[in-house]
Design a protein around this motif. Structure first.
Motif, mmCIF file in Angstrom:
data_model
loop_
_atom_site.group_PDB
_atom_site.id
_atom_site.type_symbol
_atom_site.label_atom_id
_atom_site.label_comp_id
_atom_site.label_asym_id
_atom_site.label_seq_id
_atom_site.Cartn_x
_atom_site.Cartn_y
_atom_site.Cartn_z
ATOM 1 N N ARG A 4 -30.860 43.846 -60.643
ATOM 2 C CA ARG A 4 -29.403 43.722 -60.654
ATOM 3 C C ARG A 4 -28.994 42.559 -59.756
ATOM 4 N N ALA A 5 -27.978 41.822 -60.195
ATOM 5 C CA ALA A 5 -27.467 40.706 -59.399
ATOM 6 C C ALA A 5 -26.474 41.217 -58.367
ATOM 7 N N GLU A 6 -26.633 40.740 -57.134
ATOM 8 C CA GLU A 6 -25.647 41.049 -56.107
ATOM 9 C C GLU A 6 -24.388 40.223 -56.341
ATOM 10 N N PRO A 7 -23.230 40.737 -55.970
ATOM 11 C CA PRO A 7 -21.983 39.991 -56.189
ATOM 12 C C PRO A 7 -21.998 38.650 -55.459
ATOM 13 N N GLY A 8 -21.471 37.629 -56.116
ATOM 14 C CA GLY A 8 -21.371 36.289 -55.532
ATOM 15 C C GLY A 8 -19.975 35.738 -55.710
ATOM 16 N N MET A 9 -19.849 34.418 -55.736
ATOM 17 C CA MET A 9 -18.530 33.789 -55.887
ATOM 18 C C MET A 9 -17.869 34.217 -57.192
ATOM 19 N N LYS A 10 -16.565 34.364 -57.145
ATOM 20 C CA LYS A 10 -15.806 34.691 -58.346
ATOM 21 C C LYS A 10 -14.553 33.816 -58.365
ATOM 22 N N VAL A 11 -14.667 32.693 -59.055
ATOM 23 C CA VAL A 11 -13.588 31.712 -59.130
ATOM 24 C C VAL A 11 -12.774 31.988 -60.391
ATOM 25 N N GLU A 12 -11.481 32.012 -60.260
ATOM 26 C CA GLU A 12 -10.615 32.278 -61.410
ATOM 27 C C GLU A 12 -10.651 31.111 -62.390
ATOM 28 N N ILE A 13 -10.777 31.432 -63.675
ATOM 29 C CA ILE A 13 -10.735 30.412 -64.731
ATOM 30 C C ILE A 13 -9.272 30.053 -64.995
ATOM 31 N N PRO A 14 -8.918 28.771 -64.987
ATOM 32 C CA PRO A 14 -7.511 28.377 -65.181
ATOM 33 C C PRO A 14 -6.976 28.787 -66.553
ATOM 34 N N ARG A 15 -5.670 28.878 -66.621
ATOM 35 C CA ARG A 15 -5.015 29.134 -67.906
ATOM 36 C C ARG A 15 -5.124 27.899 -68.807
ATOM 37 N N VAL A 16 -4.783 28.087 -70.077
ATOM 38 C CA VAL A 16 -5.066 27.067 -71.082
ATOM 39 C C VAL A 16 -4.360 25.745 -70.800
#
Length: 552
Positions: free
Chosen positions: A251-263
């Motif tokens: 299992r992967a440990e949690p890492g960076m979570k960058v928001e994907i921009p809107r369209v």
């Protein structure tokens, strides 16, 4: 004791053909992986050559040098983490899209691509040979299965790898952007995770290559589809993900979570990144463009300022007798707002000289579109002269609506080396201007605030090639035109389909006629960033000589 596997992900920007430069980027990323105590560095598909190579990969000396660069990389990076890197592999006289595993100074495995995409912008069956599904390979304590890009868009490769002992899936990609692509990828990768029960690493490259821009958006999913890591969209990035082995597997440990921009932001960022990389990768540092006081050229100026810096953008106003005072004012305000240089070069004298030269030949004819086009072509000549003299790349400014129906002058306003608006319909141009005025991001090199004057956005569009001219003298309202074009171009609908949606049949037929007869112009037009799955060039390929018309 818990078993841990650290994987370094290199979401990086290669340059097609720059074998030495791409290898150096790989070495630098490997050094970061080594310093972080990683077991393996992963890089995207075809990283050593850049992507897409098109027919360059058919040149045998290029393949030989790419393979030599990979073997040298293995020797240079012998003491430390393994490397997974995309590149070509010539095996038994057959050329493959491969993923090379380098460890201990040697090539320990080569994974060969099974599904070769042959739709949209891809022609991989033209240059590569499909291979049988490769099995998993071991790096340290873990068995890794690698579906290469398209292989992960189908269930069979991932399922075969799971059945043959893979414990995680690592998917290297060269996946170009189009509107809505991140959600499409996420849904497909979740499907692979659910089907196999394995964690999945989706690793994509970033950067512009001709019409395509690769947007990264790499991610790691755990079984059940849980998002463990999300890398940024469009930005080069190196990060590390730790996998832990437990009773239920890895299992992967949690890492960076960058928001994907809107369209709206993603489309604009794609335009900016595509232009900046096209310029850099072709050796240009400065751009020149005709700034008319209209909305299209204003948006191109903003994109160029954000991509290159305002000091590297040279705007030129080329007025004729039909250029309004408010256009002169609006061009000046736009350039001042952006901080770009603006020069004014009147074309009246040149126009009179051409008229005099042709007077005898044209005697007895009525002035019309020929004389209008002479103005546009004179502007093209002067802009190309400025480009040649000072070394800036000329940007052309026609939007997708104009390019579609030929409302542009070949060898005139179509002149240029790149078109940032080529896949953006006019109605989206207006909204993109409003978005840019209301938003500023750290990656923008241009100033914040209202850079495109409101009057530029709100006034009726005009080519100003004759008195009191507006675009709507020649075209349906852009709301109608763009909706019809989206049906004919983006969705390949029939005339009957559009009439059933409520459009006037005569208008649809007229737009269809203009679309077909303008193919020769598009064939000679500058490349431009791809924003949709039906961009003009590789996505949509129509014959120039074509007598078909939809009779429905």
């Amino acid at each position: 004791m818990t078993t841990r596997f650290r994987l370094t992900l290199g979401q990086l920007n290669p340059t097609v053909g720059d074998l030495a430069g791409n290898a150096e980027k790989a070495r630098a990323a490997w050094a970061e992986a080594k310093a972080a105590g990683a077991d393996m560095l992963a890089l995207p598909e075809m990283f050593i050559t850049g992507y897409q190579t098109q027919d360059l990969i058919l040149k045998s000396v290029f393949v030989q040098e790419a393979e030599a660069a990979l073997h040298q990389l293995a020797r240079d990076c012998a003491e430390g983490p393994a490397i997974g890197i995309g590149g070509p592999a010539m095996l038994g006289g057959r050329l493959h899209n491969a993923y090379w595993i380098l460890q201990g100074g040697a090539v320990v495995a080569q994974v060969l691509k099974h599904h070769l995409p042959n739709t949209d912008v891809f022609d991989e069956k033209r240059v590569f040979v499909a291979a049988d599904v490769s099995g998993p390979y071991r790096v340290g304590p873990i068995r890794i299965g690698t579906p290469i890009c398209e292989d992960a868009w189908h269930p069979d490769v991932a399922e075969t790898l799971a059945e043959t002992g893979a414990e995680i899936l690592l998917v290297p990609n060269g996946s170009p952007y189009h509107r809505g692509k991140p959600d499409l990828r996420l849904n497909l990768m979740v499907s692979r995770v659910v089907e196999t029960g394995l964690p999945l690493v989706y690793l994509n490259m970033v950067g512009g290559q001709d019409d395509q821009v690769f947007d990264g958006s790499s991610m790691v999913l755990n079984p059940g589809g849980e998002l463990a890591l999300q890398m940024p969209q469009f930005d080069a990035c190196i990060t590390h993900v730790d996998f832990l082995q437990g009773p239920e597997g890895w299992r992967a440990e949690p890492g960076m979570k960058v928001e994907i921009p809107r369209v709206w932001e993603a489309d604009y960022r794609a335009c900016v990144l595509s232009l900046s990389d096209y310029m850099a990768k072709t050796g240009f540092k400065k751009a020149v463009l005709g700034l008319s006081g209209g909305v299209d050229s204003a948006l191109v100026a903003a994109i160029a300022a954000d991509a290159l810096g305002p000091e590297n953008v040279h705007c030129v106003m080329l007025p004729s007798a039909y250029t309004s005072e408010h256009s002169l004012q609006d061009a000046g305000e736009t350039a001042r707002n952006l901080g770009c240089r603006l020069d004014t070069v009147p074309i009246g004298g040149a126009q009179a000289a051409v008229g005099e030269a042709l007077a005898d030949l044209f005697r007895g004819t009525e002035p019309g579109i020929t004389e209008e086009n002479i103005q546009s072509r004179l502007r093209g000549v002067m802009l190309m002269a400025i480009s040649n003299k000072f070394g800036g790349m000329l940007l052309t400014t026609g939007n997708k609506s104009e390019v579609a129906v030929g409302y542009c002058t070949i060898y005139g306003d179509m002149n240029g080396g790149y078109n940032p608006l080529k896949d953006m319909y006019k109605t989206r141009v207006f909204e993109t201007c409003r978005w840019r005025n209301a938003n500023h991001r750290p990656w923008m090199k241009g100033p914040a605030g209202v850079v495109i004057p409101d009057r530029v956005i709100s006034k009726p569009p005009s080519a100003e090639l004759r008195p009191n001219q507006t675009d709507q003298d020649s075209l349906p309202p852009y709301e109608v035109l763009d909706a019809i074009l989206e049906g004919l171009v983006d969705r390949e609908l029939s005339v009957a389909d559009l009439v059933a949606q409520g459009f006037d049949r005569a208008t649809v037929k007229r737009v269809e006629h203009l679309l077909y007869i303008s193919e020769y112009k598009r064939f000679q037009s500058a490349p431009g960033v791809r924003l949709t799955p039906r961009a003009f060039w590789l996505d949509r390929r129509y014959p120039i000589a074509n007598r078909f018309r939809d009779a429905t």
